[in-house]
Design a protein around this motif. Structure first.
Motif, PDB file in Angstrom:
ATOM      1  N   LEU A   1      10.213  10.637  -6.953  1.00 56.02           N
ATOM      2  CA  LEU A   1      10.334   9.690  -8.060  1.00 56.02           C
ATOM      3  C   LEU A   1       8.965   9.411  -8.657  1.00 56.02           C
ATOM      4  N   SER A   2       8.946   9.146  -9.949  1.00 56.32           N
ATOM      5  CA  SER A   2       7.690   8.748 -10.591  1.00 56.32           C
ATOM      6  C   SER A   2       7.301   7.364 -10.091  1.00 56.32           C
ATOM      7  N   GLN A   3       6.060   6.982 -10.319  1.00 55.79           N
ATOM      8  CA  GLN A   3       5.603   5.646  -9.915  1.00 55.79           C
ATOM      9  C   GLN A   3       6.464   4.576 -10.577  1.00 55.79           C
ATOM     10  N   GLU A   4       6.794   4.777 -11.833  1.00 58.15           N
ATOM     11  CA  GLU A   4       7.627   3.811 -12.556  1.00 58.15           C
ATOM     12  C   GLU A   4       9.006   3.691 -11.903  1.00 58.15           C
ATOM     13  N   GLU A   5       9.591   4.810 -11.513  1.00 61.24           N
ATOM     14  CA  GLU A   5      10.898   4.780 -10.856  1.00 61.24           C
ATOM     15  C   GLU A   5      10.803   4.126  -9.475  1.00 61.24           C
ATOM     16  N   GLN A   6       9.750   4.430  -8.744  1.00 63.85           N
ATOM     17  CA  GLN A   6       9.557   3.789  -7.442  1.00 63.85           C
ATOM     18  C   GLN A   6       9.429   2.283  -7.614  1.00 63.85           C
ATOM     19  N   ASP A   7       8.676   1.852  -8.606  1.00 66.22           N
ATOM     20  CA  ASP A   7       8.494   0.418  -8.857  1.00 66.22           C
ATOM     21  C   ASP A   7       9.814  -0.251  -9.214  1.00 66.22           C
ATOM     22  N   GLU A   8      10.640   0.444  -9.987  1.00 61.03           N
ATOM     23  CA  GLU A   8      11.935  -0.111 -10.390  1.00 61.03           C
ATOM     24  C   GLU A   8      12.855  -0.287  -9.181  1.00 61.03           C
ATOM     25  N   VAL A   9      12.946   0.733  -8.351  1.00 68.29           N
ATOM     26  CA  VAL A   9      13.769   0.650  -7.141  1.00 68.29           C
ATOM     27  C   VAL A   9      13.229  -0.450  -6.224  1.00 68.29           C
ATOM     28  N   SER A  10      11.931  -0.486  -6.061  1.00 67.12           N
ATOM     29  CA  SER A  10      11.291  -1.488  -5.218  1.00 67.12           C
ATOM     30  C   SER A  10      11.607  -2.898  -5.713  1.00 67.12           C
ATOM     31  N   ALA A  11      11.543  -3.108  -7.017  1.00 69.02           N
ATOM     32  CA  ALA A  11      11.826  -4.431  -7.591  1.00 69.02           C
ATOM     33  C   ALA A  11      13.277  -4.838  -7.359  1.00 69.02           C
ATOM     34  N   ARG A  12      14.202  -3.879  -7.491  1.00 65.06           N
ATOM     35  CA  ARG A  12      15.622  -4.197  -7.257  1.00 65.06           C
ATOM     36  C   ARG A  12      15.858  -4.565  -5.795  1.00 65.06           C
ATOM     37  N   ILE A  13      15.218  -3.838  -4.898  1.00 65.83           N
ATOM     38  CA  ILE A  13      15.352  -4.150  -3.466  1.00 65.83           C
ATOM     39  C   ILE A  13      14.761  -5.529  -3.164  1.00 65.83           C
ATOM     40  N   LEU A  14      13.597  -5.809  -3.730  1.00 69.22           N
ATOM     41  CA  LEU A  14      12.968  -7.119  -3.531  1.00 69.22           C
ATOM     42  C   LEU A  14      13.881  -8.236  -4.018  1.00 69.22           C
ATOM     43  N   ASP A  15      14.461  -8.077  -5.200  1.00 66.97           N
ATOM     44  CA  ASP A  15      15.365  -9.106  -5.727  1.00 66.97           C
ATOM     45  C   ASP A  15      16.538  -9.346  -4.781  1.00 66.97           C
ATOM     46  N   GLY A  16      17.114  -8.261  -4.256  1.00 69.74           N
ATOM     47  CA  GLY A  16      18.231  -8.395  -3.324  1.00 69.74           C
ATOM     48  C   GLY A  16      17.823  -9.070  -2.032  1.00 69.74           C
ATOM     49  N   LEU A  17      16.672  -8.676  -1.498  1.00 71.77           N
ATOM     50  CA  LEU A  17      16.174  -9.297  -0.267  1.00 71.77           C
ATOM     51  C   LEU A  17      15.974 -10.796  -0.455  1.00 71.77           C
ATOM     52  N   VAL A  18      15.309 -11.172  -1.522  1.00 73.22           N
ATOM     53  CA  VAL A  18      15.034 -12.587  -1.779  1.00 73.22           C
ATOM     54  C   VAL A  18      16.343 -13.357  -1.926  1.00 73.22           C
ATOM     55  N   ARG A  19      17.287 -12.799  -2.640  1.00 71.84           N
ATOM     56  CA  ARG A  19      18.583 -13.460  -2.838  1.00 71.84           C
ATOM     57  C   ARG A  19      19.271 -13.699  -1.483  1.00 71.84           C
ATOM     58  N   HIS A  20      19.287 -12.692  -0.624  1.00 70.24           N
ATOM     59  CA  HIS A  20      19.934 -12.830   0.688  1.00 70.24           C
ATOM     60  C   HIS A  20      19.185 -13.818   1.583  1.00 70.24           C
ATOM     61  N   ILE A  21      17.877 -13.756   1.555  1.00 62.71           N
ATOM     62  CA  ILE A  21      17.075 -14.674   2.384  1.00 62.71           C
ATOM     63  C   ILE A  21      17.318 -16.117   1.958  1.00 62.71           C
ATOM     64  N   LEU A  22      17.286 -16.375   0.647  1.00 59.46           N
ATOM     65  CA  LEU A  22      17.493 -17.742   0.156  1.00 59.46           C
ATOM     66  C   LEU A  22      18.915 -18.228   0.378  1.00 59.46           C
ATOM     67  N   ALA A  23      19.849 -17.293   0.578  1.00 59.09           N
ATOM     68  CA  ALA A  23      21.235 -17.654   0.895  1.00 59.09           C
ATOM     69  C   ALA A  23      21.407 -17.971   2.385  1.00 59.09           C
ATOM     70  N   GLY A  24      20.313 -17.896   3.137  1.00 58.98           N
ATOM     71  CA  GLY A  24      20.354 -18.248   4.544  1.00 58.98           C
ATOM     72  C   GLY A  24      20.624 -17.085   5.475  1.00 58.98           C
ATOM     73  N   GLU A  25      20.647 -15.886   4.932  1.00 54.65           N
ATOM     74  CA  GLU A  25      20.852 -14.716   5.777  1.00 54.65           C
ATOM     75  C   GLU A  25      19.511 -14.307   6.368  1.00 54.65           C
ATOM     76  N   GLY A  26      19.536 -13.761   7.531  1.00 52.75           N
ATOM     77  CA  GLY A  26      18.301 -13.343   8.171  1.00 52.75           C
ATOM     78  C   GLY A  26      18.183 -13.957   9.552  1.00 52.75           C
ATOM     79  N   PHE A  27      17.084 -13.667  10.207  1.00 52.97           N
ATOM     80  CA  PHE A  27      16.890 -14.057  11.603  1.00 52.97           C
ATOM     81  C   PHE A  27      15.451 -14.500  11.801  1.00 52.97           C
ATOM     82  N   HIS A  28      15.281 -15.594  12.527  1.00 55.95           N
ATOM     83  CA  HIS A  28      13.959 -16.040  12.955  1.00 55.95           C
ATOM     84  C   HIS A  28      13.920 -15.976  14.471  1.00 55.95           C
ATOM     85  N   TYR A  29      12.797 -15.573  14.995  1.00 56.60           N
ATOM     86  CA  TYR A  29      12.628 -15.607  16.434  1.00 56.60           C
ATOM     87  C   TYR A  29      12.706 -17.061  16.898  1.00 56.60           C
TER      88      TYR A  29
END
Length: 166
Positions: free
Chosen positions: A15-43
């Protein structure tokens, strides 16, 4: 772990750098959404240990290869953000954890001998060693014994920090 751009170069080299950045941004948005919804694990003991260290006067900072929205969302979702004096993350001219630690200890006027870097990966150890900061290795994280070599201390639970730090 590795910085996000390195991860994406390794995962999707075609993938081009631009495509990598786009995929990365979509993954980040999903991660943040799930984390703020209370999903995830803390030691176990994270919240209590962070609160204890803060109440004893320790200035707490992140030193993360993760992006700021990711780090912030974890701390917000777990009601920990108020305990942190700063959330240094990679970006701009800072491309690795060694530079990140060097930058914020200089900017914050922190003497390396009065700091400690707690982590589980080789990037944590290297950032500590390269900056003259003691390294405490977390054996309960993702790292391996080889990545913890040279640690000033090894801990099996985050709660051990309260006893380890004076």
């Amino acid at each position: 772990g590795k910085p996000v751009p390195v991860i994406f170069r390794n995962l999707a080299p075609d993938l081009s750098q631009e495509e990598q950045d786009e995929v990365s941004a979509r993954i980040l948005d999903g991660l943040v959404r799930h984390i703020l919804a209370g999903e995830g694990f803390h030691y176990p003991g994270v919240r209590e240990t962070i609160a204890d260290l803060h109440s004893r006067g320790f200035r707490l900072f992140t030193a993360s290869n993760g992006r700021e929205p990711y780090v912030r969302s974890i701390l917000q979702a777990n009601n920990l953000i108020q305990y942190f004096a700063g959330l240094p993350v990679l970006g701009g001219s800072i491309s690795d954890k060694t530079e990140l630690v060097r930058d914020f200890i200089s900017r914050e006027g922190i003497r390396p001998s009065e700091a400690v870097l707690v982590g589980d990966r080789a990037s944590d150890r290297d950032a500590a060693v390269d900056n003259g900061v003691p390294f405490v290795a977390c054996r309960f994280g993702h790292g391996t014994p080889r990545e913890w070599e040279g640690a000033a201390a090894l801990i099996d639970s985050i709660t051990e920090l309260s006893r380890l730090l004076p």
